[in-house]
Design an enzyme around this catalytic site. Structure first.
Site, PDB file in Angstrom:
ATOM      1  N   HIS A 137      -2.747  10.873   1.073  1.00  0.00           N
ATOM      2  CA  HIS A 137      -1.358  10.792   1.527  1.00  0.00           C
ATOM      3  C   HIS A 137      -1.322  10.170   2.924  1.00  0.00           C
ATOM      4  O   HIS A 137      -2.364   9.792   3.467  1.00  0.00           O
ATOM      5  CB  HIS A 137      -0.677  12.164   1.493  1.00  0.00           C
ATOM      6  CG  HIS A 137      -1.402  13.238   2.260  1.00  0.00           C
ATOM      7  ND1 HIS A 137      -1.561  13.214   3.639  1.00  0.00           N
ATOM      8  CD2 HIS A 137      -2.043  14.370   1.841  1.00  0.00           C
ATOM      9  CE1 HIS A 137      -2.228  14.274   4.034  1.00  0.00           C
ATOM     10  NE2 HIS A 137      -2.551  14.987   2.969  1.00  0.00           N
ATOM     11  N   HIS A 159      -3.775  11.371   5.718  1.00  0.00           N
ATOM     12  CA  HIS A 159      -5.121  10.782   5.672  1.00  0.00           C
ATOM     13  C   HIS A 159      -5.082   9.359   6.235  1.00  0.00           C
ATOM     14  O   HIS A 159      -5.964   8.953   7.004  1.00  0.00           O
ATOM     15  CB  HIS A 159      -5.649  10.736   4.235  1.00  0.00           C
ATOM     16  CG  HIS A 159      -5.701  12.067   3.556  1.00  0.00           C
ATOM     17  ND1 HIS A 159      -4.999  12.322   2.396  1.00  0.00           N
ATOM     18  CD2 HIS A 159      -6.352  13.213   3.858  1.00  0.00           C
ATOM     19  CE1 HIS A 159      -5.230  13.567   2.005  1.00  0.00           C
ATOM     20  NE2 HIS A 159      -6.043  14.138   2.880  1.00  0.00           N
ATOM     21  N   CYS A 208      -8.775  32.023   2.788  1.00  0.00           N
ATOM     22  CA  CYS A 208      -7.735  31.123   2.261  1.00  0.00           C
ATOM     23  C   CYS A 208      -8.410  30.004   1.483  1.00  0.00           C
ATOM     24  O   CYS A 208      -9.139  29.190   2.066  1.00  0.00           O
ATOM     25  CB  CYS A 208      -6.890  30.553   3.395  1.00  0.00           C
ATOM     26  SG  CYS A 208      -5.712  29.299   2.814  1.00  0.00           S
ATOM     27  N   CYS A 225      -7.364  26.424   2.743  1.00  0.00           N
ATOM     28  CA  CYS A 225      -8.048  25.935   3.958  1.00  0.00           C
ATOM     29  C   CYS A 225      -9.554  25.883   3.790  1.00  0.00           C
ATOM     30  O   CYS A 225     -10.239  25.212   4.563  1.00  0.00           O
ATOM     31  CB  CYS A 225      -7.748  26.848   5.143  1.00  0.00           C
ATOM     32  SG  CYS A 225      -6.037  26.914   5.657  1.00  0.00           S
ATOM     33  N   CYS A 277      -1.025  32.338   4.705  1.00  0.00           N
ATOM     34  CA  CYS A 277      -1.544  31.235   5.509  1.00  0.00           C
ATOM     35  C   CYS A 277      -0.366  30.319   5.851  1.00  0.00           C
ATOM     36  O   CYS A 277       0.333  29.862   4.948  1.00  0.00           O
ATOM     37  CB  CYS A 277      -2.602  30.465   4.720  1.00  0.00           C
ATOM     38  SG  CYS A 277      -3.023  28.868   5.462  1.00  0.00           S
ATOM     39  N   HIS A 297      -0.595  26.783   4.012  1.00  0.00           N
ATOM     40  CA  HIS A 297      -0.569  26.660   2.545  1.00  0.00           C
ATOM     41  C   HIS A 297       0.383  27.640   1.862  1.00  0.00           C
ATOM     42  O   HIS A 297       0.564  27.563   0.642  1.00  0.00           O
ATOM     43  CB  HIS A 297      -1.992  26.841   1.982  1.00  0.00           C
ATOM     44  CG  HIS A 297      -2.925  25.750   2.398  1.00  0.00           C
ATOM     45  ND1 HIS A 297      -3.724  25.841   3.512  1.00  0.00           N
ATOM     46  CD2 HIS A 297      -3.164  24.523   1.868  1.00  0.00           C
ATOM     47  CE1 HIS A 297      -4.420  24.725   3.639  1.00  0.00           C
ATOM     48  NE2 HIS A 297      -4.099  23.912   2.678  1.00  0.00           N
ATOM     49  N   LYS A 338       7.643  19.992   6.003  1.00  0.00           N
ATOM     50  CA  LYS A 338       6.288  19.582   5.684  1.00  0.00           C
ATOM     51  C   LYS A 338       6.274  18.900   4.320  1.00  0.00           C
ATOM     52  O   LYS A 338       7.026  19.289   3.418  1.00  0.00           O
ATOM     53  CB  LYS A 338       5.364  20.810   5.661  1.00  0.00           C
ATOM     54  CG  LYS A 338       3.894  20.448   5.569  1.00  0.00           C
ATOM     55  CD  LYS A 338       3.021  21.672   5.741  1.00  0.00           C
ATOM     56  CE  LYS A 338       1.544  21.276   5.659  1.00  0.00           C
ATOM     57  NZ  LYS A 338       0.649  22.440   5.825  1.00  0.00           N
ATOM     58  N   LYS A 369       4.801  18.408  -2.732  1.00  0.00           N
ATOM     59  CA  LYS A 369       5.123  17.888  -4.071  1.00  0.00           C
ATOM     60  C   LYS A 369       6.292  18.656  -4.679  1.00  0.00           C
ATOM     61  O   LYS A 369       7.096  18.089  -5.422  1.00  0.00           O
ATOM     62  CB  LYS A 369       3.896  17.992  -4.977  1.00  0.00           C
ATOM     63  CG  LYS A 369       2.807  16.974  -4.652  1.00  0.00           C
ATOM     64  CD  LYS A 369       1.666  17.065  -5.647  1.00  0.00           C
ATOM     65  CE  LYS A 369       0.585  16.025  -5.351  1.00  0.00           C
ATOM     66  NZ  LYS A 369      -0.536  16.101  -6.300  1.00  0.00           N
TER      67      LYS A 369
END
Length: 513
Positions: free
Chosen positions: A20, A23, A128, A131, A145, A148, A298, A301
């Site tokens: 994405h 990256h 987690c 992570c 977390c 996430h 954030k 999807k």
């Protein structure tokens, strides 16, 4: 050690999902820094790769009815394709599932075990899966977390522990004194606070119930903790295969480990503690950048607001994508973006800014050439430029290097746009089209100022938009490839004599959206 060397790394990206723009952002930034240092004549090494072990990969592969290796092969290939499409110039690409990599990780862990820094114990805590990290209660928000939005699993199992607490005091001192530098300063302060409040505790370095991982060489019932596995890539990228192996030792230590803020803590605790255990020098700098939010949220999807590198390349092209991502926020801080913002930025900076300046400048040079006997050639010597103009150019380069050295990439972009506006305004004020029409001798000086300034702007643009820089150079009748073979200090000399050839029209660099 090389006098002028530059070793930069991105994290090796976890292959639980396709690439994405997060990256892409890290990797483009690293590529820009690598290209800049090549321009300066440094010996550069730029490493990237994919991290492919762990329980999360195991679960993802199972969900898709695939073997973990098949799943990781497919996703890793997508990362490599994305980097190729974004014109990334990494010198190596590491995959942690390679057999030779597995052997090196096992050598590292065996050395630490023999030293007594890894020992058998029992671990109880919160883990987690998202992570691939252990969490304390203080890390959680509403027992979840924060990155996430899942509740960590309570883990209680036999494990091999890394004696990380042993290195607490020495690492804290190195961080506080900047011997081990962390930037931005706010991130450094966060890490120091963590060391003082939480402290380094011995950490689980193996999992007994995770099969998709590197087996510990002395106890194959256990596989290595995913971070203990992944960090070794920074050594193997330089050819390190063990303690007596031949490798690019002169390039160590890394000059910059570049990463998102979500993985800064493990890079500032586990990794340097491992290096101290191995008696290997610490990296010079950890630099952590922020996250992208899309309209304040954030990327997710579920929400449907994920933006991929392909989305941007398809709409704006490769170079514009590189530019738009890096200019989206102050480097080191979070940024809030959306496609409408990208459209406005593209039109303002690229279509109406750089693209328009190049088109105007080339057209003016061609109008002037039409009145010359050597059709198609305009000899513009930089020694015709007034001293004040040359001084301004040199001052801009000094600022350019200063901002690059401080890793303020967005400030470099602001400086480039300042130069573009300066030349645009100069054209408006001097009205060179009238000088050409009236055959005024001042036209040589004015064109010199315009084209020589454009040459320098093009060089400044090159690390960010290399293909665009090459197109502009070609329009000016110059060879960008030859220029890039020289050291920056030689390329930017304002006392050199430059001959511009203006036989061809400038291509439309950035069609307006």
């Amino acid at each position: 050690m090389f006098l002028n060397k530059f070793y930069i790394t991105t994290p090796i990206y976890y292959v639980n999902a396709e690439p994405h723009i997060g990256h892409a952002y890290t990797t483009i930034a690293a590529d820009i820094l690598a290209r800049y240092h090549r321009m300066k004549g440094y010996k550069v090494f730029f490493s990237a790769g994919t991290d492919e072990h762990g329980i999360k990969i195991e679960k993802k592969a199972k969900q898709q009815n695939k073997k973990p290796k098949q799943f990781t092969d497919e996703i890793s290939a997508k990362f490599q394709l994305a980097f190729s499409e974004l014109n990334i110039t990494n010198d190596c690409f590491t995959r942690t599932t390679e057999k030779k990599y597995t052997k090196v990780v096992q050598k590292v862990l065996q050395y630490m075990y023999n030293k007594g820094d890894i020992y058998l114990g029992k671990y109880e805590g919160l883990y987690c899966v998202g992570c691939e990290q252990y969490k304390s209660e203080k890390d959680l928000i509403n027992n979840k977390c924060p990155d996430h939005q899942i509740k960590p699993e309570k883990v209680s199992e036999e494990t091999y522990l890394f004696r990380m607490s042993k290195y607490q005091d020495v690492l804290l001192k190195k961080i506080e004194t900047d011997e081990f530098k962390i930037r931005p300063i706010s991130r450094k302060n966060e890490i120091i606070s963590f060391y003082k409040k939480e402290g380094l505790k011995d950490i689980s370095f193996s999992r007994k119930n995770v099969k998709w991982g590197i087996p510990l060489p002395w106890d194959k019932k256990h596989t290595a903790y995913v971070w203990a596995d992944a960090f070794v890539n920074y050594l193997t990228a330089l050819g390190w295969q063990g303690f007596k192996s031949e490798w690019k030792k002169n390039m160590w230590p890394p000059d910059i480990h570049l990463m998102g803020k979500d993985i800064l803590r493990v890079h500032a605790t586990i990794w340097p503690a491992m290096l101290l255990s191995l008696n290997v020098a610490l990296p010079k700098l950890l630099f952590s950048h922020g996250f992208f939010l899309v309209n304040g949220q954030k990327m997710s999807k579920t929400i449907g607001n994920v933006i991929t590198p392909d989305d941007l390349i398809e709409k704006y092209g490769v170079d514009a994508t590189r530019y738009l991502l890096i200019s989206a926020t102050s480097f080191g801080h979070d940024g809030d973006i959306n496609l409408e913002w990208f459209d406005k930025k593209y039109n303002a900076d690229l279509a109406n800014g750089l693209g328009n300046l190049v088109a105007r400048s080339i057209k003016l040079a061609q109008l002037s050439v039409e009145n010359k006997t050597a059709a198609g050639h305009l000899s513009v010597l930089t020694d015709r430029c007034p001293a004040a103009v040359l001084f301004f150019i040199q001052k801009s380069w000094t600022e350019y290097e200063k901002q690059f050295n401080q890793i303020k990439l967005n400030e470099v972009i602001k400086l480039i746009n300042k130069q573009i506006k300066y030349v645009d305004n100069y054209i408006t004020v001097e009205k060179p089209w009238e000088l050409i029409k009236n055959k005024n001798n001042k036209i040589s000086e004015v064109l010199c100022n315009i084209l020589e300034h454009l040459r320098h702007i093009t060089l400044m643009v090159w690390p960010f938009m290399p293909e665009t820089a090459e197109k502009i150079y070609k329009s000016l009748g110059l060879d960008c490839g030859e220029e890039m073979k020289k050291k920056l200090k030689d390329v930017i000399k304002t006392e050199k004599k430059t001959v511009f050839t203006t036989t061809q029209d400038s291509p439309i660099l950035f069609p307006r959206i």
